[in-house]
Design a protein around this motif. Structure first.
Motif, PDB file in Angstrom:
ATOM      1  N   LEU A 158      67.221  35.738 -56.832  1.00  0.00           N
ATOM      2  CA  LEU A 158      66.051  35.087 -56.251  1.00  0.00           C
ATOM      3  C   LEU A 158      65.584  35.864 -55.034  1.00  0.00           C
ATOM      4  N   ALA A 197      64.064  33.675 -49.003  1.00  0.00           N
ATOM      5  CA  ALA A 197      63.158  32.615 -48.563  1.00  0.00           C
ATOM      6  C   ALA A 197      62.398  33.084 -47.325  1.00  0.00           C
ATOM      7  N   LEU A 235      63.625  19.373 -42.901  1.00  0.00           N
ATOM      8  CA  LEU A 235      64.354  18.505 -43.829  1.00  0.00           C
ATOM      9  C   LEU A 235      64.775  17.186 -43.173  1.00  0.00           C
ATOM     10  N   LEU A 257      68.501  16.318 -42.448  1.00  0.00           N
ATOM     11  CA  LEU A 257      69.435  15.949 -43.516  1.00  0.00           C
ATOM     12  C   LEU A 257      69.960  17.160 -44.282  1.00  0.00           C
ATOM     13  N   GLU A 258      69.972  18.339 -43.635  1.00  0.00           N
ATOM     14  CA  GLU A 258      70.503  19.527 -44.287  1.00  0.00           C
ATOM     15  C   GLU A 258      71.879  19.241 -44.866  1.00  0.00           C
ATOM     16  N   ARG A 259      72.102  19.700 -46.075  1.00  0.00           N
ATOM     17  CA  ARG A 259      73.374  19.411 -46.743  1.00  0.00           C
ATOM     18  C   ARG A 259      74.526  20.067 -45.983  1.00  0.00           C
ATOM     19  N   ILE A 280      78.614  21.624 -52.644  1.00  0.00           N
ATOM     20  CA  ILE A 280      78.185  20.991 -53.886  1.00  0.00           C
ATOM     21  C   ILE A 280      79.284  21.163 -54.934  1.00  0.00           C
ATOM     22  N   LEU A 333      68.646  18.602 -53.887  1.00  0.00           N
ATOM     23  CA  LEU A 333      70.018  18.350 -53.443  1.00  0.00           C
ATOM     24  C   LEU A 333      70.787  19.644 -53.190  1.00  0.00           C
ATOM     25  N   GLY A 334      70.143  20.774 -53.427  1.00  0.00           N
ATOM     26  CA  GLY A 334      70.707  22.045 -52.974  1.00  0.00           C
ATOM     27  C   GLY A 334      70.449  22.271 -51.500  1.00  0.00           C
ATOM     28  N   ALA A 335      69.557  21.462 -50.908  1.00  0.00           N
ATOM     29  CA  ALA A 335      69.195  21.640 -49.496  1.00  0.00           C
ATOM     30  C   ALA A 335      69.554  20.449 -48.636  1.00  0.00           C
ATOM     31  N   ILE A 336      69.530  19.247 -49.209  1.00  0.00           N
ATOM     32  CA  ILE A 336      69.743  18.054 -48.387  1.00  0.00           C
ATOM     33  C   ILE A 336      70.975  17.280 -48.872  1.00  0.00           C
ATOM     34  N   SER A 337      71.471  16.418 -48.005  1.00  0.00           N
ATOM     35  CA  SER A 337      72.671  15.633 -48.304  1.00  0.00           C
ATOM     36  C   SER A 337      72.470  14.822 -49.576  1.00  0.00           C
ATOM     37  N   SER A 338      73.536  14.621 -50.322  1.00  0.00           N
ATOM     38  CA  SER A 338      73.415  13.849 -51.556  1.00  0.00           C
ATOM     39  C   SER A 338      73.383  12.359 -51.240  1.00  0.00           C
ATOM     40  N   LEU A 340      71.811  27.640 -56.450  1.00  0.00           N
ATOM     41  CA  LEU A 340      71.086  26.384 -56.235  1.00  0.00           C
ATOM     42  C   LEU A 340      70.651  26.255 -54.776  1.00  0.00           C
ATOM     43  N   ARG A 341      71.550  26.625 -53.867  1.00  0.00           N
ATOM     44  CA  ARG A 341      71.177  26.561 -52.441  1.00  0.00           C
ATOM     45  C   ARG A 341      70.041  27.537 -52.126  1.00  0.00           C
ATOM     46  N   LEU A 384      67.808  28.685 -54.253  1.00  0.00           N
ATOM     47  CA  LEU A 384      66.600  28.172 -54.902  1.00  0.00           C
ATOM     48  C   LEU A 384      65.989  27.039 -54.082  1.00  0.00           C
ATOM     49  N   MET A 416      66.292  26.415 -50.830  1.00  0.00           N
ATOM     50  CA  MET A 416      65.693  26.863 -49.571  1.00  0.00           C
ATOM     51  C   MET A 416      64.418  27.660 -49.821  1.00  0.00           C
ATOM     52  N   HIS A 449      61.798  25.058 -50.375  1.00  0.00           N
ATOM     53  CA  HIS A 449      61.467  24.340 -49.145  1.00  0.00           C
ATOM     54  C   HIS A 449      60.623  25.206 -48.211  1.00  0.00           C
ATOM     55  N   PHE A 478      60.727  18.122 -48.804  1.00  0.00           N
ATOM     56  CA  PHE A 478      61.486  19.196 -49.446  1.00  0.00           C
ATOM     57  C   PHE A 478      60.518  20.226 -50.026  1.00  0.00           C
TER      58      PHE A 478
END
Lengths: 526, 452
Positions: free
Chosen positions: A52, A55, A62, A65-67, A71, B247-252, B352-353, B355, B357, B360, B384
């Motif tokens: 990819l 960015a 966000l 709420l950044e994760r 995962i 959900l690759g960027a923010i808390s689940s 996934l992360r 993708l 970002m 976003h 998002f």
């Protein structure tokens, strides 16, 4: 565990066991029989099969709420991914691999033109909420398919949005309920024959109805007199599968419909078996008010290992006003519009509402329409005739070795039904089915319909050649004879599949539904 | 007919074996007066591949394909790049033309991928378990509401104003027949979500609170307080995710305390397809697993002790339980689940992360560019990959006019909420990795022109 421990091996088994003992491979694999680990065991979260771009360098928004947590989904390179799923695919039986005689499921050849058409960018790459002017071709597909379904069934209208057969059943029952409520007639009971698909009572109950069984007669058909006796002001309708789940046409269908209508109820027909009669008889001529059509059965869209399906519901004039949103409208100039929430008050005020987001299973519609156009009105009639011919050929080729409980009453439709009568003590339909796996076939439907002991329901479909059916009959006959003779080896079949019989009791008692890291490994990683 | 292998000689030989004169003898149970003698009138006859392909291509050409023009639609269906190998994998005949894996010894391919799918979904959602898929997000949402009703034995569901209006419509349709009570109001233009309103509504009658995350207008809010209050009143928090890439960027939702998390999985692997088939994602806490709808794949061993997979807990399903089933779902969305899983495997957490970002930050850039247009205001503080612009004109005619200029500008709130005049100026704009800077410039110029 060796097969020798399990009973009386045939010579062939004996040889196999010896060779198995003699040759063990380093990997545990055997040539094309290759076991494949889970992605969680071979991939890792820091590997990926995509490239990819970076960015843009801007601050994120966000909402704080950044994760923060992992995962923990592993990645693989593209080559590894393709190999992983290709290896897994080889552990599947499929129509492309061989005859798939699964009764009531209609496993026929899936033409590849249909796949090509569904992938045209004008169908695959359009958004459901694009302005209608930009999707006239998509609405055209829905409309053209709708016209075919209406004409093939002799009905008044069709609801295209239900997403599978059971969803279609729900649509039909909700139409009936809405129609009854509109006339202020709250009825509580839906009658369902005991041979019905399990989805029928589930659907009626979900829609708030009480379900009552109606018995079958000795010919495997609905007992008309028993049905008539039960009809009354509390009966909202009946749900009848026709051809029924014994593979038989209900010859009293019109009389059933007339009686139900006279009592103020509606007739729902489960159209799962429409493939047997398409082009031969129209359900609308038999008094049906609603019938779902499994596009993935009759019109051969791929089953995909358990969906997606599509279950449009054809409706009588009495029920059509209550059908769900949205639907397409074709105007005199050929222009197509959508009736949805905005125009519902003017165009479709009695609708029971929306059943799902968007417009139904477009990707299935394109495939089904392609199939229908390929066959045409003449080809579809031939489909029904060949499907019925193939099933009757199987019925008459096996009735001397297997009990065929309704064979005395005349021809079957698209599927042939046998029972386990005459099997040696201790051997069951399940054993025969597993024996068929070793013969290179997917087994027939087992233990359904419930009205026949140890039922085996065989549906060859019209896309099998006589030679393919002759070989299948030979295999079926051989395994049936073993079952009657009490061949103990059938109890441990299959012997040659990627897995031996699986312990379903353990799976249900202690459900393991997701992969978890082995503890030792987790500790080592810390 | 190219799909029918029987020859006239085969048919004669088979009829002879059956003891029938003609194939019509096999249809004797069909009343003669209803039997059709020839092909149904007014329908075309069979056609070869070339003719059918030409007909279908002509229909396809009448559509504006998203990839052919600047494209900004979201609102429950998102255009993402699907790696070429995903389509290759799902076209393997052994996956494509298999049935539901009821004979596990010869269906380990399908079953193992379902097990991988369930694990990926559970991890993405931050819940203990997930099922083997539902029809789509909207039907999964209603199934979750009924599931909460079974668990709590209550019938009042509180739906957030930020829930996709189609999902709300489906729930309303079903509630009419099941007599459940749904509390719902349309959204307002406000940078904050309706979290506080929802908190105020939770009481001891409440079965569940249903919140979309990110919501229909693109806003993101912490769900922890809702989870806590729901728990205090023995109600369930249901979170709906229509864009799983987020959900690759923010808390689940699961890690914020949601009891049931469901969503639309179309973003990964499946494509737009004019709305279907899609794939419903559905997960929950371990303690509710026996109330969960849909098929489940579980691990077990075979007679030789080798690991294998089977469909399990089918005693919840309609084909066994009949009228006592937890849901009427039979067929689900197997092949779309495979596409989701293959795409997710190609991405991995790292991909996934990245993708997420990429989506976003492209969206942030686009939001800044578009909200610089006189007459266009950005409603969101947080988002998002999609956000809501409030225009100083009705957005719907603008979307239609831009489509004629071959720019698919977004989803107008007039399309989604035709009865809510107060929302008519709203435009939901989605920006994924497939959108280029030139696309954004084209949209900005066109919107500027429309607002001038």
């Amino acid at each position: 565990m060796t097969m020798l421990a399990e009973g009386r091996p045939t010579k062939q088994e004996d040889n196999l066991t010896m060779s198995e003992q003699a040759i063990s491979t380093h990997t545990g694999n055997r040539a094309l029989m290759v076991d494949e680990p889970l992605i969680f065991e071979i991939g890792s979260p820091d590997r990926t099969g995509v490239d990819l771009p970076e960015a843009p360098d801007v601050a994120s928004r966000l909402g704080g709420l950044e994760r923060q947590t992992p995962i923990a989904v592993p990645g693989l390179s593209e080559g590894e991914t393709v190999r992983h799923y290709t290896r897994l695919s080889r552990q599947n039986y499929a129509i492309d691999v061989g005859l798939f005689p699964l009764g009531s499921c209609t496993m026929k050849h899936n033409p590849r033109l249909n796949e090509k058409i569904a992938r045209l960018k004008g169908f695959a790459d359009i958004h459901p909420l694009q302005p209608v002017e930009s999707v006239q071709g998509a609405l055209g597909v829905i409309n053209e398919l709708a016209v075919w379904l209406i004409k093939l069934t002799g009905m008044h209208g069709v609801a295209m949005t239900p997403k599978a057969g059971a969803h279609g059943e729900l649509c039909g029952i909700l139409c009936i309920r809405a129609a009854l409520e509109a006339r202020g007639d709250a009825r509580e009971v839906i009658l369902v024959p005991e041979s019905a698909h399990g989805t029928n009572p589930a659907t009626a109950a979900f829609a708030g109805y009480k379900v009552e069984d109606i018995p079958a007669n000795s010919d495997g058909r609905v007992d008309l007199e028993a049905l008539k006796a039960r009809l009354g002001p509390d009966v909202a309708g009946v749900m009848i599968t026709n051809p029924n789940t014994c593979g038989l046409f209900e010859p009293d269908m019109k009389a059933i419909s007339d009686a139900v209508h006279a009592a103020g109820g509606f007739v729902y027909c489960d159209g799962a078996n429409f493939n047997a009669i398409v082009g031969k008889v129209r359900p609308g001529d038999l008094g049906v008010d609603a019938m779902h059509i499994n596009l993935h059965k009759t019109f051969s869209t791929p089953h995909g290992g358990g969906g997606p399906g599509s279950g449009p519901v054809v409706l009588s004039e009495a029920l059509a006003p209550y059908g769900p949103l949205p639907f397409t409208e074709r105007h005199a100039d050929g222009h197509l519009t959508l009736v949805e929430e905005e125009t519902v008050e003017d165009r479709h005020p009695h609708t029971f509402g929306r059943m799902s987001a968007f417009h139904g299973q477009m990707g299935i519609f394109t495939r089904a329409l392609t199939y229908i156009l390929s066959h045409g009105a003449d080809g579809l009639k031939q489909v029904a005739e060949d499907a019925v011919l193939n099933a009757n050929y199987i019925l008459r080729s096996l009735e001397d070795v297997l009990d065929a409980p309704f064979a005395h009453s005349g021809p079957c439709m698209h599927e042939a039904l046998f029972s386990d009568k005459g099997f040696s003590n201790g051997l069951s339909t399940l054993d025969l089915a597993k024996g068929m796996i070793d013969e290179g076939y997917h087994p027939m439907t087992m233990y359904f319909p419930l009205v026949v002991h140890g039922a085996m329901l065989v549906e060859p479909t019209e896309t099998e050649s006589k030679a393919a059916i002759d070989q299948f009959v030979g295999a079926f006959r051989s395994v049936a004879e073993r079952a009657k003779a009490g061949d103990e080896l059938l109890k441990s079949a299959p012997h040659f599949a990627p897995r031996r019989r699986l312990d379903e009791t353990q799976a249900a008692r202690n459900p393991i539904l997701v992969w978890t890291e082995p503890e030792a490994f987790a500790e080592a990683a810390e | 007919m190219r799909y029918l292998p029987l020859t006239p000689e085969d048919r004669q030989a088979m009829l002879a074996k059956i003891g029938a004169q003609s194939v019509d003898d096999l249809f004797v149970d069909v009343p003669e007066e209803a039997r059709l003698t020839g092909p149904i009138h007014g329908l075309p006859m069979h056609a070869g591949e070339m003719a059918v392909e030409a007909h279908m291509k002509a229909l396809a050409r009448k559509n504006h394909a998203a990839g052919d023009m600047p494209f900004f639609l979201g609102a429950g269906a998102y255009r993402h790049h699907v790696p070429a190998s995903v389509d290759h994998i799902i076209q393997r005949g052994e996956f494509l033309t298999a049935y539901t894996p009821y004979q596990p010894e010869i269906a380990q391919g399908t079953l193992q991928t379902l097990f991988e799918f369930q694990t990926q979904v559970a991890r993405l959602f931050g819940v203990d378990v997930a099922n083997a898929s539902m029809y789509d997000g909207s039907t999964a949402c209603w199934e979750a509401i009924t599931m909460a009703g079974r668990i709590t034995k209550r019938s009042k569901a509180i739906l957030s104003s930020g829930l996709h209006p189609h999902y709300v419509s489906v729930a309303k349709t079903m509630a009419k027949f099941t007599k459940d009570h749904l509390a719902y109001a349309a959204p307002r233009f406000d940078a904050a979500t309706d979290g506080q309103d929802l908190l105020d509504q939770i009481d001891d009658e409440t079965s569940c609170v249903v919140v979309q995350y990110p919501d229909i207008l693109g806003r993101i809010a912490d769900l922890s307080a809702l989870a806590e209050k729901a728990r205090a009143h023995k109600a369930l928090l249901i979170a709906v995710v229509t864009e799983p890439v987020a959900l690759g960027a923010i808390s689940s939702p699961g890690e914020m305390g949601a009891d049931i998390v469901l969503g639309e999985g179309q973003s990964l692997g499946v494509g737009l397809q004019f709305g279907g088939p899609y794939v419903g994602l559905f997960g929950c806490k371990q303690k509710y697993v026996r109330q969960m709808p849909g098929r489940l794949c579980g691990e077990t061993v075979d007679a030789e002790g080798k690991r294998g997979f089977v469909l399990t807990l089918s005693t919840r399903e309609q084909h066994i339980r009949r009228e006592k089933a937890t849901s009427n779902i039979c067929t689900n969305s197997g092949l779309c689940a495979l596409a989701f899983t293959a795409h997710m495997t190609l991405l991995g957490e790292k991909g996934l992360r990245q993708l997420a970002m990429l989506n976003h930050k492209k969206a942030v850039q686009a939001a800044d560019r578009l909200s610089a247009i006189p007459g266009a205001t950005l409603m969101n503080r947080s988002f998002f990959n999609e956000f809501t612009l409030v225009l100083d004109k009705d957005a719907r005619p603008i979307v239609r006019a831009l489509a004629e200029q071959r720019i698919l500008a977004g989803v107008s709130l007039g399309r989604l909420y035709p009865q809510e005049k107060s929302l008519a100026h709203g435009l939901i704009v989605a920006v994924t990795e497939t959108v280029s800077e030139e696309d954004v410039e084209a949209l900005a110029a066109a919107v500027e022109g429309a607002l001038a």
